[in-house]
Design a protein around this motif. Structure first.
Motif, PDB file in Angstrom:
ATOM      1  N   GLU A  49       0.836  -1.218   0.000  1.00 46.53           N
ATOM      2  CA  GLU A  49       0.000   0.000   0.000  1.00 46.53           C
ATOM      3  C   GLU A  49       0.869   1.266   0.000  1.00 46.53           C
ATOM      4  OE1 GLU A  49      -2.044  -0.668   3.877  1.00 46.53           O
ATOM      5  OE2 GLU A  49      -1.495   1.430   4.244  1.00 46.53           O
ATOM      6  N   TRP A  51       3.471   1.669  -2.400  1.00 50.64           N
ATOM      7  CA  TRP A  51       4.224   1.663  -3.660  1.00 50.64           C
ATOM      8  C   TRP A  51       3.219   1.804  -4.791  1.00 50.64           C
ATOM      9  CZ3 TRP A  51       9.536   1.339  -3.912  1.00 50.64           C
ATOM     10  CH2 TRP A  51      10.125   1.103  -5.164  1.00 50.64           C
ATOM     11  N   ALA A  52       3.522   2.662  -5.745  1.00 50.58           N
ATOM     12  CA  ALA A  52       2.588   2.858  -6.856  1.00 50.58           C
ATOM     13  C   ALA A  52       3.328   3.002  -8.171  1.00 50.58           C
ATOM     14  CB  ALA A  52       1.740   4.108  -6.608  1.00 50.58           C
ATOM     15  N   ILE A  56      -1.313   3.980  -9.398  1.00 48.93           N
ATOM     16  CA  ILE A  56      -2.134   2.953  -8.743  1.00 48.93           C
ATOM     17  C   ILE A  56      -1.304   2.246  -7.666  1.00 48.93           C
ATOM     18  CG2 ILE A  56      -3.446   0.803  -9.099  1.00 48.93           C
ATOM     19  CD1 ILE A  56      -3.680   1.784 -12.098  1.00 48.93           C
ATOM     20  N   LEU A  57      -1.810   2.205  -6.450  1.00 44.49           N
ATOM     21  CA  LEU A  57      -1.121   1.489  -5.374  1.00 44.49           C
ATOM     22  C   LEU A  57      -0.996   0.010  -5.727  1.00 44.49           C
ATOM     23  CD1 LEU A  57      -2.909   2.960  -2.214  1.00 44.49           C
ATOM     24  CD2 LEU A  57      -0.664   3.602  -3.139  1.00 44.49           C
ATOM     25  N   HIS A  58       0.101  -0.613  -5.315  1.00 48.12           N
ATOM     26  CA  HIS A  58       0.293  -2.024  -5.659  1.00 48.12           C
ATOM     27  C   HIS A  58      -0.779  -2.916  -5.057  1.00 48.12           C
ATOM     28  CE1 HIS A  58       3.694  -3.337  -8.121  1.00 48.12           C
ATOM     29  NE2 HIS A  58       3.769  -2.027  -8.203  1.00 48.12           N
ATOM     30  N   CYS A  59      -1.259  -2.565  -3.876  1.00 43.62           N
ATOM     31  CA  CYS A  59      -2.289  -3.385  -3.231  1.00 43.62           C
ATOM     32  C   CYS A  59      -3.614  -3.323  -3.990  1.00 43.62           C
ATOM     33  CB  CYS A  59      -2.484  -2.946  -1.786  1.00 43.62           C
ATOM     34  SG  CYS A  59      -2.969  -1.228  -1.627  1.00 43.62           S
ATOM     35  N   ASP A  60      -3.749  -2.364  -4.890  1.00 40.34           N
ATOM     36  CA  ASP A  60      -4.993  -2.226  -5.658  1.00 40.34           C
ATOM     37  C   ASP A  60      -4.919  -2.885  -7.037  1.00 40.34           C
ATOM     38  OD1 ASP A  60      -6.255  -0.786  -3.673  1.00 40.34           O
ATOM     39  OD2 ASP A  60      -5.783   1.174  -4.521  1.00 40.34           O
TER      40      ASP A  60
END
Lengths: 71, 71, 71, 71, 71, 71
Positions: A49, A51-52, A56-60
């Motif tokens: 959450e 890192w993007a 877009i955040l990686h967790c998304d």
């Protein structure tokens, strides 16, 4: 003297980290003709959450999209 | 204006951190003739499994060896 | 083992840098009870057109304003 | 996704840098099972008057001492 | 290609982080005429006992003083 | 209090940098509900021979390939 920081996602095993610092140290020794005892490495882990890419955040990210973009 | 990052192993008490930021701030004020309120310090703590010298993770070092190499 | 990065504006004399690294090293030795030979310091100089506070590049600041804000 | 920063003294040839980024990329691919196109590397060069160990700027070190301490 | 690190205090919600990376990505695309998929952002959170201004840890600041200095 | 580092290739005009720091500051103010005077930004420029993706230095990339990979 070289100082290396490696930013990677949290969650790699200690075995992988052990392998990683050996491999990076070897890479620097070979490429720069330096000595291994002069090389310091910091593994700087990030949460997904925090890192993007592409806004877009990686967790998304969906796995499919992740693979598609190669990131 | 100066921005200082200090990477140290996790586990120092808040009293030591308090002392650390005072001492570093004083060092910059004296050496650079700057004002203390312009100085920001970030203490960036690392886990011993995320730091390596000589290709060896800190968590894998024997205390004896650690002392011997002075690192 | 501690690794310190100090971001300051370009243009300090080598005498000031010499003083700076001595003073920071002493600060860490005293505050953390570590040894001076374990401490590495990187002075990372920036150009005034590459630093901003309040959305304003440093090279664009009037001295008056600079003093006023304490930055 | 991994992002690597390598701080080294200024003055390495472009051939050495080419070799360096190949070797580090290979190291990460092997150790972390990641893909080379996901790996970004930043070589962050420092001047010898901007790096210190043991409270002494690198530009002030005698070669003999440098060798002795292994740094 | 741009790589952005944002150091902020720990404790922002994932919704705020989501908004943050979108807004920074837009800022870079507009200002530098780059593409969003080339932009990587790392949110590097710090604890209040690991950040200091004016030689004082953030966890030690009184709210009044905090407001007064604008930091 | 937020501290932002933006790593970009050297060679952007001062007008673009001016625009960049305004836009990033606005992004943080909006997303995090912070004040602009608390935000510091460091533009950290790199040479194309000091940046690599996929094990290849940027100065060695053909424009075609650069465009193709979107990096």
């Amino acid at each position: 003297m070289p100082f290396v920081t490696v930013k990677i996602a949290r969650g790699h095993s200690i075995e992988k980290k052990r392998h990683l610092v050996e491999a990076i140290t070897d890479a620097l020794v070979t490429a720069l003709d330096t000595k291994p005892e002069w090389i310091t490495i910091h593994i700087d882990e990030f949460e997904r959450e925090n890192w993007a890419v592409n806004g877009i955040l990686h967790c998304d990210r969906h796995r499919g999209r992740h693979d598609e973009t190669g990131r």
